[in-house]
Motif scaffolding. Structure first.
Motif, PDB file in Angstrom:
ATOM      1  N   LEU A  64       0.802  -1.220   0.000  1.00 58.56           N
ATOM      2  CA  LEU A  64       0.000   0.000   0.000  1.00 58.56           C
ATOM      3  C   LEU A  64       0.836   1.273   0.000  1.00 58.56           C
ATOM      4  CD1 LEU A  64      -2.822  -0.986   2.509  1.00 58.56           C
ATOM      5  CD2 LEU A  64      -3.056  -0.656   0.036  1.00 58.56           C
ATOM      6  N   ILE A  65       1.922   1.311   0.794  1.00 58.45           N
ATOM      7  CA  ILE A  65       2.680   2.562   0.918  1.00 58.45           C
ATOM      8  C   ILE A  65       4.168   2.408   0.626  1.00 58.45           C
ATOM      9  CG2 ILE A  65       1.026   3.562   2.538  1.00 58.45           C
ATOM     10  CD1 ILE A  65       2.980   2.902   4.812  1.00 58.45           C
ATOM     11  N   THR A 114       2.095  12.541   5.374  1.00 52.54           N
ATOM     12  CA  THR A 114       0.761  12.996   4.979  1.00 52.54           C
ATOM     13  C   THR A 114       0.132  12.120   3.914  1.00 52.54           C
ATOM     14  OG1 THR A 114       1.353  15.274   5.528  1.00 52.54           O
ATOM     15  CG2 THR A 114      -0.561  14.955   4.096  1.00 52.54           C
ATOM     16  N   TRP A 115       0.879  11.788   2.862  1.00 52.02           N
ATOM     17  CA  TRP A 115       0.280  11.001   1.774  1.00 52.02           C
ATOM     18  C   TRP A 115       0.072   9.545   2.198  1.00 52.02           C
ATOM     19  CZ3 TRP A 115       2.385   6.665  -0.265  1.00 52.02           C
ATOM     20  CH2 TRP A 115       3.773   6.490  -0.223  1.00 52.02           C
ATOM     21  N   GLU A 116       0.943   9.006   3.047  1.00 52.54           N
ATOM     22  CA  GLU A 116       0.757   7.630   3.513  1.00 52.54           C
ATOM     23  C   GLU A 116      -0.522   7.510   4.342  1.00 52.54           C
ATOM     24  OE1 GLU A 116       5.455   6.264   3.910  1.00 52.54           O
ATOM     25  OE2 GLU A 116       4.419   7.193   5.604  1.00 52.54           O
ATOM     26  N   LEU A 207      -6.461   4.728  -6.453  1.00 48.80           N
ATOM     27  CA  LEU A 207      -5.929   5.920  -5.821  1.00 48.80           C
ATOM     28  C   LEU A 207      -5.974   7.099  -6.792  1.00 48.80           C
ATOM     29  CD1 LEU A 207      -2.720   4.900  -3.813  1.00 48.80           C
ATOM     30  CD2 LEU A 207      -4.918   5.658  -2.905  1.00 48.80           C
ATOM     31  N   PRO A 208      -6.295   8.303  -6.307  1.00 45.94           N
ATOM     32  CA  PRO A 208      -6.175   9.484  -7.167  1.00 45.94           C
ATOM     33  C   PRO A 208      -4.711   9.746  -7.483  1.00 45.94           C
ATOM     34  CG  PRO A 208      -6.666  10.117  -4.899  1.00 45.94           C
ATOM     35  CD  PRO A 208      -6.800   8.614  -4.968  1.00 45.94           C
ATOM     36  N   GLY A 209      -4.462  10.445  -8.575  1.00 48.64           N
ATOM     37  CA  GLY A 209      -3.096  10.628  -9.052  1.00 48.64           C
ATOM     38  C   GLY A 209      -2.147  11.245  -8.049  1.00 48.64           C
ATOM     39  N   PRO A 214       3.224   9.310  -5.594  1.00 49.09           N
ATOM     40  CA  PRO A 214       4.212   9.093  -4.524  1.00 49.09           C
ATOM     41  C   PRO A 214       4.228   7.663  -4.014  1.00 49.09           C
ATOM     42  CG  PRO A 214       2.355  10.373  -3.716  1.00 49.09           C
ATOM     43  CD  PRO A 214       2.215  10.311  -5.211  1.00 49.09           C
ATOM     44  N   ALA A 215       3.075   6.992  -4.049  1.00 51.51           N
ATOM     45  CA  ALA A 215       3.038   5.606  -3.578  1.00 51.51           C
ATOM     46  C   ALA A 215       3.893   4.708  -4.470  1.00 51.51           C
ATOM     47  CB  ALA A 215       1.596   5.109  -3.537  1.00 51.51           C
TER      48      ALA A 215
END
Length: 320
Positions: A64-65, A114-116, A207-209, A214-215
């Motif tokens: 996932l991350i 934040t993004w994770e 997931l949105p772009g 970043p993922a």
């Protein structure tokens, strides 16, 4: 000329978490242009996140991350962990009468950026509410934190020396949708590989772009290698050994599964490669399956070709 390896998404998993819905918290909202945009939960900030289900397995987090966050072992009391009806994943709900059978083992994800945190928020279904809970940190644990947490319940867990802490957790909100007590050995472990494929599809397609980029750059997603009969099993083995020897924080393999796939004439190479990797201590075979793929060629009729799929995991001795 030997063909370069083809890294591909590992396939589609029909049904979100086994329940059949879309990704959690991504119910569509129409904007002024008529496009769908995901609903976002409040950011976690510096508050750690308590997890208690599939996120207790490192390959799931890795898929996932792209990494394994820093964690602490914790116990949660006053809640019951149940399986969601028609699904394989768990949910927790507060028990008002204090009849919860035992403390729930879990971990705190302490250093999510934040993004994770946003990826995990979107991964969870709409029926979860992200709220603050009070848990107890287990000091001086002598075993691997994830392995300890995966064991589920233990009546002897509540002991002196526990340290109370605050965290955010995904708490279920619809009691009528809950079923029996969730047992990882029954509800998750036998289905782990299908679950990882579903996670890969979520990352690459749902997931949105602004989160997908970043993922994937961090190494999220399930690595997959499509083999060609034009290359030898030995050359593939050398390449995979090199990938597995890299820093886990770099590249697509890390600690997650890799899927080897061979179509038609490449089945023999795929089988030989998997056996070679295991014999040489590079990777262990986790699962083998077969299916058929329909191939279309321009100007000719579609044909069905058998496919061999082998899921492998890097041997621990190969980890840096």
């Amino acid at each position: 000329r030997a063909q370069e390896p083809v890294w591909v998404a590992a396939g589609r998993w029909q049904g979100r978490r086994g329940g059949g819905g879309k990704a959690g918290a991504v119910a569509a909202m129409s904007d002024s242009d008529g496009d769908a945009s995901p609903m976002r939960r409040q950011p976690s900030g510096a508050t750690p996140v308590f997890v208690y289900g599939s996120l207790l397995w490192k390959p799931v987090l890795q898929t996932l991350i792209g990494r394994i966050p820093r964690v602490k072992p914790v116990l949660l009391t006053g809640y019951e962990r149940s399986r969601v009806k028609g699904a394989r994943f768990p949910a927790i709900m507060e028990v008002s009468n204090g009849s919860a059978p035992a403390a729930i083992r879990g971990v705190l994800l302490e250093d999510l950026n934040t993004w994770e945190a946003a990826v995990l928020d979107l991964f969870e279904d709409d029926e979860y509410e992200k709220r603050e809970i009070s848990a107890h940190v287990v000091p001086s644990l002598q075993e691997d934190t994830f392995s300890w947490a995966q064991q589920g319940f233990c009546d002897g867990d509540l002991q002196n020396g526990l340290q109370q802490t605050s965290a955010l957790a995904y708490v279920w909100t619809v009691k009528t949708m809950l079923d029996i007590i969730w047992q990882p050995t029954r509800d998750f472990v036998p289905h782990e590989y299908e679950y990882l494929v579903m996670c890969d599809t979520f990352v690459r397609e749902e997931l949105p772009g602004d989160l997908r980029e970043p993922a994937l750059a961090a190494g999220a997603g399930l690595a997959a290698l499509r083999l060609s009969s034009r290359r030898s099993a030995k050359s593939y083995a050398e390449e995979i050994a090199g990938l597995f020897a890299e820093d886990p924080g770099k590249g697509p393999t890390s600690d997650a599964l890799m899927r080897l796939s061979g179509l038609g004439s490449a089945i023999a190479v795929t089988s030989e490669l998997a056996l070679r990797l295991e014999a040489e201590g590079i990777a262990r075979i986790e699962r083998i399956s077969t299916d058929c793929v329909e191939l279309e060629s321009q100007g000719s009729k579609a044909r069905t070709v058998p496919q061999l799929l082998v899921y492998i995991v890097r041997q621990r001795s190969q980890a840096p």
